[in-house]
Design a protein around this motif. Structure first.
Motif, mmCIF file in Angstrom:
data_model
loop_
_atom_site.group_PDB
_atom_site.id
_atom_site.type_symbol
_atom_site.label_atom_id
_atom_site.label_comp_id
_atom_site.label_asym_id
_atom_site.label_seq_id
_atom_site.Cartn_x
_atom_site.Cartn_y
_atom_site.Cartn_z
ATOM 1 N N LEU A 37 -72.983 51.893 22.482
ATOM 2 C CA LEU A 37 -72.012 51.228 21.610
ATOM 3 C C LEU A 37 -70.861 50.642 22.417
ATOM 4 N N ALA A 38 -70.356 51.391 23.376
ATOM 5 C CA ALA A 38 -69.249 50.900 24.208
ATOM 6 C C ALA A 38 -69.690 49.704 25.054
ATOM 7 N N GLN A 41 -69.460 46.300 23.254
ATOM 8 C CA GLN A 41 -68.166 45.848 22.712
ATOM 9 C C GLN A 41 -67.832 44.413 23.096
ATOM 10 N N ARG A 96 -68.862 47.635 15.259
ATOM 11 C CA ARG A 96 -67.573 47.228 15.843
ATOM 12 C C ARG A 96 -66.453 48.159 15.374
ATOM 13 N N THR A 99 -66.577 51.416 17.322
ATOM 14 C CA THR A 99 -66.220 51.397 18.745
ATOM 15 C C THR A 99 -64.732 51.617 18.985
ATOM 16 N N GLN A 103 -63.891 54.056 21.899
ATOM 17 C CA GLN A 103 -63.189 53.559 23.081
ATOM 18 C C GLN A 103 -61.945 54.394 23.350
#
Length: 130
Positions: A37-38, A41, A96, A99, A103
Motif C-alpha cells: 500500500l505504501a 502511494q 488512498r 495510506t 504512512q
C-alpha cells in the motif's frame, strides 16, 4: 452493536473472533500489505516494479497479497491490451484513505527505530537473548 436476538454483532469488533475485520486486518497489517500500500502511494506500478520496490518479497507472496488487497477493494488491477499484456496496480479511493495512517506509522517507525533497537538490546541483555 447488537445482532438479532440481543447477541453482540461481531461486525466492527475486531476483538471478536467472528469479525470479518480480522481477515481484512491481516491483509492490511501484515508485513507485505503495509509495504504494498505504501509503495503505491505515488501512483500505479507494474508487478515487477512493485516486486523490485519491496525488497525481500517473493513473486508468490506479492501475487497473493495483490489478489487479497484487490479483493478487499483497496487496489485496482488494470490490464492494458498489449502483447504481452501490461498489468499495473493502483490504490482505490479506500486504499488512498488507508495510506494516510499507514504512512504515519511508517514515519513513526523511522523516527523511533533507534530507540526500539536500543530497548530490544537492553531487554535481551537483562533477559538472556531474543
Amino acid at each position: 452493536m447488537q445482532a438479532t436476538g440481543g447477541a453482540p454483532d461481531p461486525k466492527g469488533d475486531a476483538f471478536n473472533s467472528d469479525c470479518p475485520g480480522r481477515v481484512i486486518l491481516t491483509h492490511i497489517a501484515g508485513r507485505w500489505g503495509v509495504l504494498i500500500l505504501a509503495a503505491l502511494q505515488d501512483g500505479p506500478l507494474r508487478f515487477y516494479l512493485l516486486r523490485d520496490r519491496i525488497g525481500g518479497i517473493s513473486e508468490k507472496m506479492l501475487a497473493q497479497n495483490l489478489r487479497a488487497l484487490t479483493r478487499d477493494g483497496l487496489l485496482r488491477r488494470e490490464v492494458e491490451a498489449s502483447i504481452p499484456p501490461r498489468v499495473s496496480y493502483s490504490l482505490t479511493e479506500m486504499g488512498r484513505e488507508l495510506t494516510v495512517p499507514l504512512q504515519q506509522m511508517l514515519d513513526w517507525i523511522a523516527v523511533r527505530a533507534d530507540d526500539i533497537v536500543t530497548a530490544q538490546r537492553r531487554h535481551d541483555e537483562l533477559h538472556g537473548g531474543g
